[in-house]
Design a protein around this motif. Structure first.
Motif, PDB file in Angstrom:
ATOM      1  N   SER A   1      49.748   5.745 110.449  1.00 11.79           N
ATOM      2  CA  SER A   1      48.978   4.906 109.290  1.00 11.79           C
ATOM      3  C   SER A   1      49.671   4.834 108.069  1.00 11.79           C
ATOM      4  O   SER A   1      49.732   3.818 107.534  1.00 11.79           O
ATOM      5  CB  SER A   1      47.652   5.847 108.882  1.00 11.79           C
ATOM      6  OG  SER A   1      47.745   7.061 108.369  1.00 11.79           O
ATOM      7  N   PHE A   2      50.635   5.895 107.807  1.00 13.53           N
ATOM      8  CA  PHE A   2      51.483   5.704 106.588  1.00 13.53           C
ATOM      9  C   PHE A   2      52.406   4.546 106.956  1.00 13.53           C
ATOM     10  O   PHE A   2      52.427   3.602 106.042  1.00 13.53           O
ATOM     11  CB  PHE A   2      52.339   6.840 106.613  1.00 13.53           C
ATOM     12  CG  PHE A   2      51.573   8.049 105.906  1.00 13.53           C
ATOM     13  CD1 PHE A   2      50.563   8.045 105.389  1.00 13.53           C
ATOM     14  CD2 PHE A   2      52.365   9.352 105.658  1.00 13.53           C
ATOM     15  CE1 PHE A   2      49.978   9.058 104.637  1.00 13.53           C
ATOM     16  CE2 PHE A   2      51.731  10.339 105.272  1.00 13.53           C
ATOM     17  CZ  PHE A   2      50.495  10.291 104.819  1.00 13.53           C
ATOM     18  N   THR A   3      52.972   4.465 107.994  1.00 14.11           N
ATOM     19  CA  THR A   3      54.042   3.469 108.358  1.00 14.11           C
ATOM     20  C   THR A   3      53.327   2.137 108.418  1.00 14.11           C
ATOM     21  O   THR A   3      53.986   1.178 107.739  1.00 14.11           O
ATOM     22  CB  THR A   3      54.630   3.743 109.789  1.00 14.11           C
ATOM     23  OG1 THR A   3      55.286   5.127 109.795  1.00 14.11           O
ATOM     24  CG2 THR A   3      55.801   2.689 110.041  1.00 14.11           C
ATOM     25  N   LEU A   4      52.288   1.785 109.104  1.00 13.06           N
ATOM     26  CA  LEU A   4      51.782   0.331 109.103  1.00 13.06           C
ATOM     27  C   LEU A   4      51.147   0.009 107.922  1.00 13.06           C
ATOM     28  O   LEU A   4      51.270  -1.078 107.364  1.00 13.06           O
ATOM     29  CB  LEU A   4      50.708   0.331 110.160  1.00 13.06           C
ATOM     30  CG  LEU A   4      51.206   0.710 111.611  1.00 13.06           C
ATOM     31  CD1 LEU A   4      50.242   0.610 112.594  1.00 13.06           C
ATOM     32  CD2 LEU A   4      52.033  -0.728 111.915  1.00 13.06           C
ATOM     33  N   GLY A   5      50.597   1.295 107.212  1.00 12.41           N
ATOM     34  CA  GLY A   5      50.097   0.909 105.980  1.00 12.41           C
ATOM     35  C   GLY A   5      51.124   0.344 104.623  1.00 12.41           C
ATOM     36  O   GLY A   5      50.873  -0.645 104.063  1.00 12.41           O
ATOM     37  N   GLN A   6      52.294   1.174 104.746  1.00 10.91           N
ATOM     38  CA  GLN A   6      53.382   0.461 103.872  1.00 10.91           C
ATOM     39  C   GLN A   6      54.052  -0.615 104.406  1.00 10.91           C
ATOM     40  O   GLN A   6      54.246  -1.382 103.470  1.00 10.91           O
ATOM     41  CB  GLN A   6      54.225   1.839 103.974  1.00 10.91           C
ATOM     42  CG  GLN A   6      53.763   3.109 103.330  1.00 10.91           C
ATOM     43  CD  GLN A   6      53.243   3.021 102.126  1.00 10.91           C
ATOM     44  OE1 GLN A   6      53.600   2.515 101.313  1.00 10.91           O
ATOM     45  NE2 GLN A   6      51.838   3.546 102.068  1.00 10.91           N
ATOM     46  N   THR A   7      53.806  -0.788 105.600  1.00  5.86           N
ATOM     47  CA  THR A   7      54.476  -2.105 106.149  1.00  5.86           C
ATOM     48  C   THR A   7      53.706  -3.321 105.511  1.00  5.86           C
ATOM     49  O   THR A   7      54.170  -4.179 105.357  1.00  5.86           O
ATOM     50  CB  THR A   7      54.591  -1.993 107.553  1.00  5.86           C
ATOM     51  OG1 THR A   7      55.524  -0.982 108.158  1.00  5.86           O
ATOM     52  CG2 THR A   7      55.281  -3.335 108.116  1.00  5.86           C
ATOM     53  N   GLY A   8      52.344  -3.300 105.806  1.00  2.00           N
ATOM     54  CA  GLY A   8      51.584  -3.942 105.378  1.00  2.00           C
ATOM     55  C   GLY A   8      51.317  -4.437 103.890  1.00  2.00           C
ATOM     56  O   GLY A   8      51.479  -5.566 103.428  1.00  2.00           O
ATOM     57  N   MET A   9      51.761  -3.359 102.981  1.00  2.00           N
ATOM     58  CA  MET A   9      51.799  -3.586 101.588  1.00  2.00           C
ATOM     59  C   MET A   9      53.147  -4.432 101.280  1.00  2.00           C
ATOM     60  O   MET A   9      52.908  -5.325 100.240  1.00  2.00           O
ATOM     61  CB  MET A   9      52.198  -2.134 100.944  1.00  2.00           C
ATOM     62  CG  MET A   9      50.670  -1.411 100.835  1.00  2.00           C
ATOM     63  SD  MET A   9      49.420  -2.423  99.876  1.00  2.00           S
ATOM     64  CE  MET A   9      50.411  -2.289  98.229  1.00  2.00           C
ATOM     65  N   VAL A  10      54.366  -4.191 102.059  1.00  2.00           N
ATOM     66  CA  VAL A  10      55.465  -4.995 102.046  1.00  2.00           C
ATOM     67  C   VAL A  10      55.135  -6.453 102.227  1.00  2.00           C
ATOM     68  O   VAL A  10      55.727  -7.283 101.331  1.00  2.00           O
ATOM     69  CB  VAL A  10      56.465  -4.629 103.074  1.00  2.00           C
ATOM     70  CG1 VAL A  10      57.750  -5.452 103.060  1.00  2.00           C
ATOM     71  CG2 VAL A  10      57.151  -2.969 102.434  1.00  2.00           C
ATOM     72  N   LYS A  11      54.321  -6.667 103.160  1.00  2.00           N
ATOM     73  CA  LYS A  11      54.053  -8.231 103.463  1.00  2.00           C
ATOM     74  C   LYS A  11      53.062  -8.655 102.289  1.00  2.00           C
ATOM     75  O   LYS A  11      53.111  -9.864 101.888  1.00  2.00           O
ATOM     76  CB  LYS A  11      53.188  -8.246 104.798  1.00  2.00           C
ATOM     77  CG  LYS A  11      53.213  -9.743 105.200  1.00  2.00           C
ATOM     78  CD  LYS A  11      52.734  -9.693 106.716  1.00  2.00           C
ATOM     79  CE  LYS A  11      52.658 -11.249 107.205  1.00  2.00           C
ATOM     80  NZ  LYS A  11      52.294 -11.372 108.654  1.00  2.00           N
ATOM     81  N   HIS A  12      52.262  -7.787 101.871  1.00  2.00           N
ATOM     82  CA  HIS A  12      51.257  -8.104 100.807  1.00  2.00           C
ATOM     83  C   HIS A  12      52.258  -8.708  99.385  1.00  2.00           C
ATOM     84  O   HIS A  12      51.924  -9.613  98.935  1.00  2.00           O
ATOM     85  CB  HIS A  12      50.368  -6.985 100.433  1.00  2.00           C
ATOM     86  CG  HIS A  12      49.765  -7.091  99.172  1.00  2.00           C
ATOM     87  ND1 HIS A  12      48.662  -7.934  98.986  1.00  2.00           N
ATOM     88  CD2 HIS A  12      49.940  -6.792  97.866  1.00  2.00           C
ATOM     89  CE1 HIS A  12      48.254  -7.673  97.679  1.00  2.00           C
ATOM     90  NE2 HIS A  12      48.862  -7.032  97.136  1.00  2.00           N
ATOM     91  N   TRP A  13      53.297  -7.803  99.096  1.00  2.00           N
ATOM     92  CA  TRP A  13      53.972  -8.115  97.928  1.00  2.00           C
ATOM     93  C   TRP A  13      54.750  -9.319  98.287  1.00  2.00           C
ATOM     94  O   TRP A  13      54.959 -10.136  97.483  1.00  2.00           O
ATOM     95  CB  TRP A  13      54.869  -6.903  97.488  1.00  2.00           C
ATOM     96  CG  TRP A  13      54.075  -5.657  97.177  1.00  2.00           C
ATOM     97  CD1 TRP A  13      54.326  -4.317  97.584  1.00  2.00           C
ATOM     98  CD2 TRP A  13      53.062  -5.561  96.128  1.00  2.00           C
ATOM     99  NE1 TRP A  13      53.297  -3.352  96.994  1.00  2.00           N
ATOM    100  CE2 TRP A  13      52.651  -4.165  96.000  1.00  2.00           C
ATOM    101  CE3 TRP A  13      52.578  -6.510  95.152  1.00  2.00           C
ATOM    102  CZ2 TRP A  13      51.952  -3.818  95.283  1.00  2.00           C
ATOM    103  CZ3 TRP A  13      51.623  -5.835  94.297  1.00  2.00           C
ATOM    104  CH2 TRP A  13      51.421  -4.600  94.277  1.00  2.00           C
ATOM    105  N   TRP A  14      55.369  -9.468  99.298  1.00  2.00           N
ATOM    106  CA  TRP A  14      56.155 -10.590  99.640  1.00  2.00           C
ATOM    107  C   TRP A  14      55.426 -11.822  99.674  1.00  2.00           C
ATOM    108  O   TRP A  14      55.907 -12.938  99.260  1.00  2.00           O
ATOM    109  CB  TRP A  14      56.732 -10.458 101.316  1.00  2.00           C
ATOM    110  CG  TRP A  14      57.738 -11.468 101.254  1.00  2.00           C
ATOM    111  CD1 TRP A  14      57.738 -12.671 102.463  1.00  2.00           C
ATOM    112  CD2 TRP A  14      59.179 -11.706 100.935  1.00  2.00           C
ATOM    113  NE1 TRP A  14      58.727 -13.202 102.375  1.00  2.00           N
ATOM    114  CE2 TRP A  14      59.662 -12.759 101.413  1.00  2.00           C
ATOM    115  CE3 TRP A  14      59.761 -10.986  99.735  1.00  2.00           C
ATOM    116  CZ2 TRP A  14      60.998 -13.191 101.203  1.00  2.00           C
ATOM    117  CZ3 TRP A  14      61.276 -11.383  99.547  1.00  2.00           C
ATOM    118  CH2 TRP A  14      61.731 -12.577 100.226  1.00  2.00           C
ATOM    119  N   ARG A  15      53.875 -12.011 100.111  1.00  2.00           N
ATOM    120  CA  ARG A  15      53.245 -13.100  99.901  1.00  2.00           C
ATOM    121  C   ARG A  15      53.176 -13.378  98.705  1.00  2.00           C
ATOM    122  O   ARG A  15      52.939 -14.647  98.279  1.00  2.00           O
ATOM    123  CB  ARG A  15      52.054 -12.769 100.655  1.00  2.00           C
ATOM    124  CG  ARG A  15      51.205 -14.000 100.890  1.00  2.00           C
ATOM    125  CD  ARG A  15      49.685 -13.449 101.649  1.00  2.00           C
ATOM    126  NE  ARG A  15      49.859 -13.242 103.044  1.00  2.00           N
ATOM    127  CZ  ARG A  15      49.499 -11.992 103.415  1.00  2.00           C
ATOM    128  NH1 ARG A  15      49.080 -11.240 102.649  1.00  2.00           N
ATOM    129  NH2 ARG A  15      49.712 -11.733 104.784  1.00  2.00           N
TER     130      ARG A  15
END
Length: 692
Positions: free
Chosen positions: A417-431
């Motif tokens: 969950s840590f890894t996918l959650g942080q990866t999702g946040m990266v995409k959130h900021w990039w968007r």
């Protein structure tokens, strides 16, 4: 003046209190929900107890793995612990960003689902659900382990004690978030204070030249001969075990809706306070364990000099440090053990808040049963709490509450969950950067923090998977796909049902005619009450139907029917094979085939009882009949309740004759013409004598 009496003949306030009310308290109205929200001082023990309690066993697991290579490997402990602390700082900083961006309570699941897609979201959800169950199991097993360290005679009842604590925690949480937070606040703050006092006292003794010495300091360990690859693998395994200190960090992000306003600010402050406290306790305990030379082995018999290793439980690291600092069997020692046991047991409380909240979010998105999104009497998601408790008890029983085995299953789900959650946040900021934003500096800062967090947690996930897979963690990789497929299946089912029942321009409804059937077994008051209800409903036509499996009983019923002067036709359906539902279903189908698209209402009495065991004493025939005739088109089943005297224990009243019950003797609309299907005949006291 006579006292006020209710319609049931009972004075107000004298109703007996049920076991449920004694257990969880009186129900709360929905408008009280805001009052159940938590201030920061109560939110910390609720959401941080898991992360704080991890420091009680994370140093122990770290040192235990290093000891496999021999005592010389303990020199690597400070560096491994430092890596764990750095990771903890990064994860706390990452989750501060997540709370701000997604404060609705979905946490990593919501982030992954919205930014990485449905499948990534379900992977996170399955990982978190498994992790919450293991949080309860590991925390309770660790708490019981510390209790047994202080009172070794309790060892034979380890499993029973663990299961009992899970049930107690469930009961307390069912009383509501606010009440459980008040109950758990004192033990959590007591643990923090007592451990801090122990750390300070131990360090002061060390600086004064009187370093504490653990009871296991004299024990030697024969280390395994290691190749260079095995040496590196051992260090990685020790690091992965130490990373159990990170468990529970995500709970605050999942519990943002439970905070008082301003929710985001309060949740972020609680997260930082939790992370800082966990770092201080983890670092201090690891330092004291090394100073006092705690030697803790996976198998107590590997400690050379440990007497009766096969039958005597090995004292926990916390117990050994407390003994070294304050002395064996001293009052501070027992206080430390009591505080540690309490916070370890209460760490499971984090899961009792996180699991139901996540279950409610999944149910809202149609990935879990809708009942998971229903608040109970005390405004908590009680169904989720019950499911969690049952699953944790099953794990504890299967693994016999063995902490060493359970810990191997732990933290895999956390780092997924840590890894996918942080990866999702990266995409959130990039968007946000691509779409244009006002504060690009803050967005870039969030992107860097979450990007670094994703990189670190992904690396740790690989490490813990490699080092723990063959030690039992494979089970997690079996459970997660099963949960994934179940949630996907539930979602597809709800989607198909929604499509099936939605209004469309082609489907129309328009029944013609209204026929009622009162199902009669024996001449009893519940039957007369059902007749009364059917007559009062003023159907176009009405009849009573009896399914005959015993000719003598049928003959007696016909005679009683006339004696009671009931003017409703009684139809007898012969059933030579002693079936009940099938003859009735065939009769209704034949009736509708002859008279057109009528609505047929079947009235059936139903006993309402006050004791659970009474339902076992009444046969299930009525239920089976109901289930089968509801499959016949055009049929509606009307249940007419008859409250037995025992129901007064629960409902405060019992069935009594109602005004209008004499209607059973009035003349009503006759049954539709026709003798019905083969094997049926009618008894009408106005027109004919009983059938002989």
């Amino acid at each position: 003046m006579s006292p006020l009496v209710t319609s049931e003949g009972r004075e107000p306030g004298t109703e007996p209190r049920s076991a449920k009310r004694w257990l969880i308290g009186e129900p709360l109205p929905t408008e009280k929900l805001e009052g159940q929200l938590l201030p920061k001082r109560l939110a910390l023990p609720i959401f941080a107890s898991d992360a704080l309690s991890s420091v009680a066993y994370a140093p122990q697991e770290l040192l235990m793995i290093l000891t496999l290579g021999g005592l010389a490997f303990l020199s690597f402990a400070p560096w491994v612990a430092a890596c764990v602390i750095v990771l903890l700082i990064v994860v706390v900083a990452s989750y501060r960003q997540l709370i701000k961006a997604y404060p609705s309570g979905g946490g990593d699941y919501e982030v992954a689902h919205k930014n990485l897609g449905e499948r990534a979201g379900l992977i996170v959800a399955s990982a978190l659900l498994v992790d919450y169950v293991l949080t309860v199991a590991v925390s309770v097993a660790s708490g019981v382990d510390n209790i047994i360290s202080a009172i070794p005679g309790l060892n034979p009842w380890r499993v029973e004690i663990a299961v009992g604590f899970v049930l107690v925690l469930m009961a307390v949480n069912l009383r509501g978030v606010r009440e459980s937070s008040k109950a758990f606040a004192i033990p959590t703050y007591f643990f923090i204070g007592s451990v801090l006092v122990m750390i300070v006292a131990g360090l002061i003794r060390t600086f004064l030249g009187d370093a504490p010495v653990a009871s296991s300091a004299a024990f030697q360990v024969h280390g395994e001969s290691l190749t260079q690859a095995a040496f590196i693998l051992l260090l990685l395994r020790a690091f992965s075990s130490g990373c159990s200190a990170l468990t529970g960090v995500e709970a605050v992000s999942n519990g943002v809706p439970a905070f008082r306003r301003p929710k985001i600010k309060n949740a972020q402050s609680t997260l930082v306070l939790m992370g800082g406290t966990a770092i201080v306790l983890f670092a201090g305990l690891t330092a004291l364990a090394l100073i006092s030379q705690v030697h803790y082995a996976e198998d107590p018999c590997h400690l050379i000099g440990f007497q009766n290793c096969a039958s005597t439980p090995q004292p926990s690291l916390m117990a050994q440090v407390a003994t070294a600092v304050f002395g064996a069997n001293s009052i501070p020692f027992f206080l430390i053990q009591a505080g540690t046991a309490c916070v370890l047991l209460l760490a499971a409380n984090t899961a009792f808040n996180g699991f139901p909240l996540l279950g409610a979010v999944l149910a809202r998105d149609s990935y879990a049963p809708k009942s998971m999104n229903t608040r109970g009497d005390r405004l908590v998601f009680s169904n989720g709490m019950i499911v969690l408790a049952l699953a944790a008890c099953a794990i504890l029983i299967v693994y016999q509450a063995n902490l060493t085995q359970l810990i191997q299953l732990y933290i895999i789900g956390v780092f997924v969950s840590f890894t996918l959650g942080q990866t999702g946040m990266v995409k959130h900021w990039w968007r946000m950067l691509q779409g244009g934003c006002d504060d690009r500096g803050a967005v870039w800062r969030g992107l860097l923090i979450n990007g670094f967090g994703a990189l670190l947690t992904a690396s740790v996930l690989i490490v813990v998977t490699i080092t723990k897979f063959t030690h039992g963690a494979w089970l997690v990789f079996v459970l997660m796909p099963i949960l994934f497929l179940l949630m996907l299946g539930v979602n597809r089912y709800y989607r198909d049902v929604e499509k099936e029942v939605e209004v469309d321009p082609t489907t129309t409804f328009g029944a013609q005619g209204d026929h009622a059937i009162v199902l009669v077994g024996k001449m009893q008051k519940p039957i007369l009450k059902a007749l009364d209800y059917a007559i009062a409903a003023k159907h176009d036509s009405l009849e009573a139907v009896h399914i005959s499996v015993d000719p003598e009983a049928t003959k007696h019923l016909e005679e009683q029917w006339i004696e009671q002067n009931i003017h409703v036709p009684l139809t007898i359906l012969e059933s030579p094979y002693r079936e009940f539902a099938t003859p009735l279903a065939k009769y209704i189908k034949a009736h509708r085939a002859k008279h057109g698209a009528e609505v047929v209402t079947v009235y059936m009495p139903q006993y309402i009882v006050g004791h659970w065991w009474e339902s076992l004493l009444h046969n299930r025939r009525a239920s089976r009949i109901r289930q089968q005739i509801m499959l016949v088109h055009g049929v509606t089943v009307a249940l007419v309740p008859w409250l037995l005297d025992s129901s007064e224990l629960i409902y405060g009243r019992r069935s009594r004759p109602l005004p209008g019950q004499e209607r059973r003797g009035e003349f009503v609309r006759p049954a539709k013409q026709g003798h019905g299907p083969h094997g049926a005949h009618q008894v009408n006291p106005v027109e004919r004598k009983p059938h002989r």
